[in-house]
Scaffold this active site. Structure first.
Site, PDB file in Angstrom:
ATOM      1  N   HIS A  36      31.156 -56.215 -12.412  1.00 47.16           N
ATOM      2  CA  HIS A  36      32.494 -55.860 -13.149  1.00 47.16           C
ATOM      3  C   HIS A  36      32.396 -54.138 -13.083  1.00 47.16           C
ATOM      4  O   HIS A  36      31.477 -53.433 -13.399  1.00 47.16           O
ATOM      5  CB  HIS A  36      32.349 -56.228 -14.742  1.00 47.16           C
TER       6      HIS A  36
ATOM      7  N   ASP B 281      34.218 -64.814 -15.341  1.00 50.24           N
ATOM      8  CA  ASP B 281      34.713 -65.973 -14.428  1.00 50.24           C
ATOM      9  C   ASP B 281      33.558 -67.057 -13.893  1.00 50.24           C
ATOM     10  O   ASP B 281      33.806 -68.195 -13.122  1.00 50.24           O
ATOM     11  CB  ASP B 281      35.319 -65.236 -13.173  1.00 50.24           C
TER      12      ASP B 281
HETATM   13  N1  ACO Z   1      27.753 -59.568  -5.387  1.00 48.09           N
HETATM   14  C1  ACO Z   1      27.179 -58.746  -4.410  1.00 48.09           C
HETATM   15  N2  ACO Z   1      27.063 -57.420  -4.519  1.00 48.09           N
HETATM   16  C2  ACO Z   1      27.968 -56.895  -5.255  1.00 48.09           C
HETATM   17  C3  ACO Z   1      28.752 -57.738  -6.104  1.00 48.09           C
HETATM   18  C4  ACO Z   1      28.684 -59.049  -6.015  1.00 48.09           C
HETATM   19  N3  ACO Z   1      29.463 -59.842  -6.894  1.00 48.09           N
HETATM   20  N4  ACO Z   1      29.696 -56.766  -6.928  1.00 48.09           N
HETATM   21  C5  ACO Z   1      29.352 -55.826  -6.626  1.00 48.09           C
HETATM   22  N5  ACO Z   1      28.276 -55.632  -5.624  1.00 48.09           N
HETATM   23  C6  ACO Z   1      27.861 -54.311  -5.031  1.00 48.09           C
HETATM   24  C7  ACO Z   1      28.682 -53.908  -4.155  1.00 48.09           C
HETATM   25  O1  ACO Z   1      28.407 -54.332  -2.918  1.00 48.09           O
HETATM   26  C8  ACO Z   1      28.188 -52.070  -4.178  1.00 48.09           C
HETATM   27  O2  ACO Z   1      27.065 -51.925  -3.451  1.00 48.09           O
HETATM   28  P1  ACO Z   1      26.907 -50.475  -2.736  1.00 48.09           P
HETATM   29  O3  ACO Z   1      26.796 -49.514  -3.877  1.00 48.09           O
HETATM   30  O4  ACO Z   1      25.326 -50.780  -1.860  1.00 48.09           O
HETATM   31  O5  ACO Z   1      27.976 -50.441  -1.847  1.00 48.09           O
HETATM   32  C9  ACO Z   1      27.967 -51.930  -5.786  1.00 48.09           C
HETATM   33  O6  ACO Z   1      27.540 -53.426  -6.126  1.00 48.09           O
HETATM   34  C10 ACO Z   1      28.946 -51.662  -6.524  1.00 48.09           C
HETATM   35  O7  ACO Z   1      30.040 -52.507  -6.494  1.00 48.09           O
HETATM   36  P2  ACO Z   1      31.702 -52.224  -6.294  1.00 48.09           P
HETATM   37  O8  ACO Z   1      32.344 -53.008  -5.374  1.00 48.09           O
HETATM   38  O9  ACO Z   1      31.639 -50.548  -5.789  1.00 48.09           O
HETATM   39  O10 ACO Z   1      32.055 -52.116  -8.091  1.00 48.09           O
HETATM   40  P3  ACO Z   1      33.420 -52.167  -8.214  1.00 48.09           P
HETATM   41  O11 ACO Z   1      33.513 -51.618  -9.813  1.00 48.09           O
HETATM   42  O12 ACO Z   1      34.425 -51.191  -7.341  1.00 48.09           O
HETATM   43  O13 ACO Z   1      33.992 -53.659  -8.105  1.00 48.09           O
HETATM   44  C11 ACO Z   1      34.178 -55.836  -8.990  1.00 48.09           C
HETATM   45  C12 ACO Z   1      33.788 -54.487  -9.452  1.00 48.09           C
HETATM   46  C13 ACO Z   1      35.372 -55.981  -8.287  1.00 48.09           C
HETATM   47  C14 ACO Z   1      34.269 -56.969  -9.988  1.00 48.09           C
HETATM   48  C15 ACO Z   1      33.009 -56.600  -8.060  1.00 48.09           C
HETATM   49  O14 ACO Z   1      31.596 -56.344  -8.769  1.00 48.09           O
HETATM   50  C16 ACO Z   1      33.181 -57.868  -7.242  1.00 48.09           C
HETATM   51  O15 ACO Z   1      33.864 -57.779  -6.253  1.00 48.09           O
HETATM   52  N6  ACO Z   1      32.650 -58.802  -7.980  1.00 48.09           N
HETATM   53  C17 ACO Z   1      33.041 -60.112  -7.506  1.00 48.09           C
HETATM   54  C18 ACO Z   1      34.394 -60.668  -7.793  1.00 48.09           C
HETATM   55  C19 ACO Z   1      34.587 -60.922  -9.362  1.00 48.09           C
HETATM   56  O16 ACO Z   1      33.680 -61.672 -10.024  1.00 48.09           O
HETATM   57  N7  ACO Z   1      35.725 -60.503  -9.956  1.00 48.09           N
HETATM   58  C20 ACO Z   1      36.000 -60.518 -11.321  1.00 48.09           C
HETATM   59  C21 ACO Z   1      35.863 -59.502 -12.191  1.00 48.09           C
HETATM   60  S1  ACO Z   1      36.269 -59.679 -13.796  1.00 48.09           S
HETATM   61  C22 ACO Z   1      37.922 -60.103 -14.112  1.00 48.09           C
HETATM   62  O17 ACO Z   1      38.660 -59.704 -13.374  1.00 48.09           O
HETATM   63  C23 ACO Z   1      38.095 -60.881 -15.053  1.00 48.09           C
END
Ligand code: ACO
Length: 428
Positions: free
Chosen positions: A305, A363
């Site tokens: 998140h 979720d």
């Molecule tokens: N699985 C594996 N790796 C992940 C995940 C994941 N679910 N989420 C983040 N990471 C990693 C990224 O690859 C990144 O790695 P890096 O630093 O080596 O590049 C690091 O963790 C940081 O992640 P970001 O994507 O930069 O974080 P951001 O804050 O931009 O994104 C998000 C947050 C979009 C929720 C992301 O965690 C994600 O895509 N999760 C899966 C989708 C999801 O569950 N969304 C629901 C959100 S809650 C809602 O909307 C109600």
């Protein structure tokens, strides 16, 4: 004297005021930055940028806590109901008995939609995604209720907000019924908000419908958990759309558009599909490996998140609600739940997820719960949107009376061609 931050740009040093909120991090006010230094800030994804003042929701991402108007959201999920939470989010306080009666009666008064909307639905393919329908019909409300689109009139603002909270469940249930090829079910105002929605979704004219109280209560909790989450993508989208003076129905429809994406509201659909794809506990290590592989775009859906760097408090309530619903249908050994629990256990102990502070979000368990209640995956984001409509409207109402609100207009770092001369086609 208020605190200031000092910024040096080239030889020029300027003072930037620091503004303090009631709780949470302070902000550095950079609104004069361009006029004083000829520079903009650069913050793609707005990771360090506050876009407005708000007194609705506060999230402490490090502690994993979320408050609506100062009340812990998990306490509200336990003790309140969705419509009361709507009142709280809009008006800042829990309602008195008189206020509650007036508000809940008013919402019930508006649950029916213009009969002509039925014809509007008939224009869609039966297989249309219900979110595609929602985006269109919510915007179309401005064509059906033009008497409440004048945003300068407080009475019209009030009625349009109430209309949306009352009618969006009716529209959402219609979108569901349409996909099934079943007749629309009219609202039943003798029921509470969530019971009425369940009935509109699952009743058929050929049989009497009995409300399942456990399901209706679980759904009400799910709505509370999704009601607001400060300046997330869809709420910011609604604020930006509304900042131009767009009418309330058109503005709220943009919330549905933004919410539809798999990184936001679409994540519960994606999380359930992922659990189904994993299928068995024995396949989990393979998926954990994929999630950690930089060259693989796969992410563990329902994990991570932008704000929570701890267990999402909504996920805790959701996990319990999931158990309640599965017990009700006698499905405690649900295979998807087994995969989810094991996946959570493994991920929470894995160095990659620990280091990046990736925890289950709301979720992760909501898909299994909604599925067990009889909703298809395509309806998940619709239910989220139905609940978040309350939050979008709370923010919309707040910005409508915010004297400092201006049209939203971010700047950019331009990296394209420098000014050049046009050459006629014959010379190219
Ligand atoms: N699985 C594996 N790796 C992940 C995940 C994941 N679910 N989420 C983040 N990471 C990693 C990224 O690859 C990144 O790695 P890096 O630093 O080596 O590049 C690091 O963790 C940081 O992640 P970001 O994507 O930069 O974080 P951001 O804050 O931009 O994104 C998000 C947050 C979009 C929720 C992301 O965690 C994600 O895509 N999760 C899966 C989708 C999801 O569950 N969304 C629901 C959100 S809650 C809602 O909307 C109600």
């Amino acid at each position: 004297m208020s605190e200031i931050a000092k910024l040096k740009v080239g030889k020029k040093e300027i003072d930037l005021p620091i503004k303090k909120g009631s709780v949470g991090p302070s902000v550095i006010d950079v609104s004069k930055l361009y006029s004083e230094t000829d520079h903009f800030t650069f913050d793609p994804g707005f990771t360090s940028t506050g876009s407005c003042e708000s007194s609705i929701t506060f999230i402490d991402g490090d502690k994993g806590e979320c408050y609506y108007r100062g009340y812990p959201m998990d306490v509200l999920a336990e003790k309140s109901n969705f419509l009361e939470v709507a009142y709280l989010l809009w008006y800042g306080e829990l309602p008195s008995k008189t206020e509650w009666n007036e508000f809940s009666d008013a919402i019930k008064n508006h649950t029916m939609v213009h009969e002509q909307l039925n014809t509007f639905f008939n224009g869609f393919r039966r297989g249309a995604h219900p979110m595609a329908i929602m985006v269109a019909v919510v915007a179309a409300l401005s064509a059906f209720y033009p008497d409440s689109i004048n945003i300068s009139d407080p009475a019209q603002r009030r009625i349009s907000a109430r209309r949306m909270v009352a009618k969006i469940p009716t529209l959402a249930a219609m979108a569901f019924k349409y996909s099934l090829g079943q007749p629309f079910v009219y609202p039943d105002n003798s029921l509470n908000y969530s019971e009425n929605f369940m009935k509109m979704c699952f009743a058929v004219p050929a049989e009497p419908y009995k409300i399942n109280k456990t399901f209706a209560k679980a759904l009400d909790k799910i709505f509370i958990l999704h009601a607001d989450h400060e300046q997330n993508a869809s709420t910011s989208t609604v604020r930006l759309a509304a900042s131009s003076g767009a009418n309330p129905f058109a503005s709220i429809s943009t919330g549905f558009t933004s919410l539809w994406g798999p990184l936001h509201g679409g994540a519960n659909e994606a999380a359930l599909n992922m659990l189904k794809e994993i299928g068995d506990v024995k396949n989990i290590p393979e998926y954990i490996k994929k999630a950690k592989d930089k060259n693989d775009p796969f992410k563990l859906m329902g994990f991570g998140h932008r704000v929570y760097k701890n267990y999402d408090p909504r996920a805790k309530v959701m996990q319990k609600t999931c158990h309640d619903v599965l017990s009700e249908i006698g499905n405690n050994d649900n295979k998807l739940l087994q995969v989810a629990k094991e996946l959570e256990k493994i991920a929470l102990n894995d160095e990659y997820f620990i280091e990046k502070k990736l925890y289950p979000n709301i979720d992760f368990y909501s898909g299994i719960t909604l599925n067990a209640m009889g909703f298809p995956t395509t309806m998940f984001t619709v239910l989220f949107g139905l609940a978040r409509t309350v939050g979008w409207l709370a923010h919309w109402k707040e910005m409508m009376v915010d004297k400092s609100a201006r049209i939203g207009r971010p700047r950019q770092l331009y990296t394209g061609a420098e000014p050049r001369e046009f050459k006629d086609l014959s010379k190219r």
